[in-house]
Enzyme design. Structure first.
Site, mmCIF file in Angstrom:
data_model
loop_
_atom_site.group_PDB
_atom_site.id
_atom_site.type_symbol
_atom_site.label_atom_id
_atom_site.label_comp_id
_atom_site.label_asym_id
_atom_site.label_seq_id
_atom_site.Cartn_x
_atom_site.Cartn_y
_atom_site.Cartn_z
ATOM 1 N N PRO A 2 0.839 -1.285 0.096
ATOM 2 C CA PRO A 2 0.023 -0.075 0.098
ATOM 3 C C PRO A 2 0.963 1.185 0.248
ATOM 4 C CG PRO A 2 -0.367 -1.137 2.080
ATOM 5 C CD PRO A 2 1.039 -2.046 1.341
ATOM 6 N N GLU A 3 0.522 2.300 -1.015
ATOM 7 C CA GLU A 3 1.386 3.241 -1.047
ATOM 8 C C GLU A 3 0.368 4.513 -0.718
ATOM 9 O OE1 GLU A 3 3.749 3.467 -4.413
ATOM 10 O OE2 GLU A 3 3.969 1.373 -4.515
ATOM 11 N N LYS A 62 3.714 6.273 4.801
ATOM 12 C CA LYS A 62 3.301 4.950 4.545
ATOM 13 C C LYS A 62 2.734 4.365 5.804
ATOM 14 C CE LYS A 62 6.065 3.780 0.558
ATOM 15 N NZ LYS A 62 7.313 3.351 0.226
ATOM 16 N N ARG A 261 10.675 -5.939 -6.840
ATOM 17 C CA ARG A 261 11.317 -4.848 -7.264
ATOM 18 C C ARG A 261 11.182 -4.674 -8.620
ATOM 19 N NH1 ARG A 261 11.229 -1.432 -4.583
ATOM 20 N NH2 ARG A 261 11.293 -1.742 -2.477
#
Ligand SMILES: [Zn+2]
Length: 278
Positions: A2-3, A62, A261
């Site tokens: 979650p951002e 965050k 990534r």
């Protein structure tokens, strides 16, 4: 992970659903519960939160912070879900998702649950946010920082622009997914070095960051409704869209990296930069 956009919508929902509610039972579920829950207030999750009422919900970077009124002193639950944690609102009879580690039973029969597949996230019970690891050193909010401050803060960083965008001490709340989206919107290659960016590139990046995040909040709100454990990302332009046509020029979206990534970008719209791993 979650951002900012997801956490902002979760904050809105919890603000509506939780404020004024009282916690009537607290379950820390072993074996994961004690791993993700850190009691910095030395009061105990059960003892500290049982009977406490929710005063407010806020978001910073965050982190989501639930403030409780418990006795005379405020008590805070700081949630940093990292890559795998989610909050969920559920009815008390609703089946628990696997890897539910904390359940807060509310006086309206609902529950606030914390779910984390890999126990990477952390829940901190504290009276002082300065004691929460990673909290005090955060940079400004991307939707609040001025263009002038953005330019100044960027200057000391010398690495690749994507890496810089995801560093919380530069600006807080941007992770792997939204960094890809912002760089696509700014037409900047993710591996361009900060030192290779012209002043006009930096200004375009700033505008792209604000627009991308603000629009994402709207999209996430529509898709999520009150299902706050979901992570709606179908609307993204490039992140996790490898091989699909770029929404701007039709070139297939490129992919570099693996697992958590992954970097996605459009070779045509975002030219330049040495491409790692290819
Ligand atoms: Zn393109």
């Amino acid at each position: 992970m979650p951002e900012l956009p997801e956490l902002e919508v979760v904050r809105d929902v919890l603000q509506r659903r939780l404020v004024g509610r009282t916690i009537h039972d607290v379950q820390l579920i072993p074996p994961g519960g004690p791993i993700v829950a850190r009691d910095l207030a030395n009061i105990g999750f059960e003892a500290g939160l049982s009977g406490a009422s929710v005063a407010s919900i806020s978001r910073r970077g965050k982190f989501l912070v639930v403030a409780f009124q418990s006795g005379s002193q405020p008590l805070l639950l700081a949630v940093n879900p990292k890559l795998t944690g989610r909050l969920q609102l559920a009815g008390s009879s609703e089946k628990r998702l696997a890897r539910t580690h904390l359940v807060l039973g509310l006086d309206d029969g609902r529950q606030l649950r914390y779910v984390d597949q890999k126990q990477m996230g952390q829940l901190y019970l504290t009276r002082d946010l300065a004691s929460v690891p990673g909290y005090a050193g955060m940079g400004p909010e991307p939707l609040e920082v001025s263009l002038e401050d953005f330019r100044l803060r960027l200057r000391p960083f010398r690495g690749e622009i994507k890496g810089i965008l995801t560093r919380g001490e530069f600006v807080a709340g941007i992770g792997n997914a939204y960094a890809d989206e912002i760089l696509w919107a700014a037409r900047l290659h993710p591996y361009r070095k900060r030192t290779q960016l012209a002043p006009a590139d930096v200004d375009r990046l700033y505008e792209a960051m604000r627009l991308t995040l603000a629009e994402a909040v709207v999209q996430v709100r529509n898709a999520m409704q009150e299902q706050i454990h979901l992570k709606p990302r179908d609307f993204l332009a490039v992140h996790m869209k490898a091989g699909q046509p770029c929404p701007r020029c039709g070139t297939p979206i490129s992919l570099v990296g693996a697992n958590q990534r992954i970097t996605n970008f459009c070779r045509s719209c975002q030219p330049g930069g040495l491409i790692k791993g290819m």
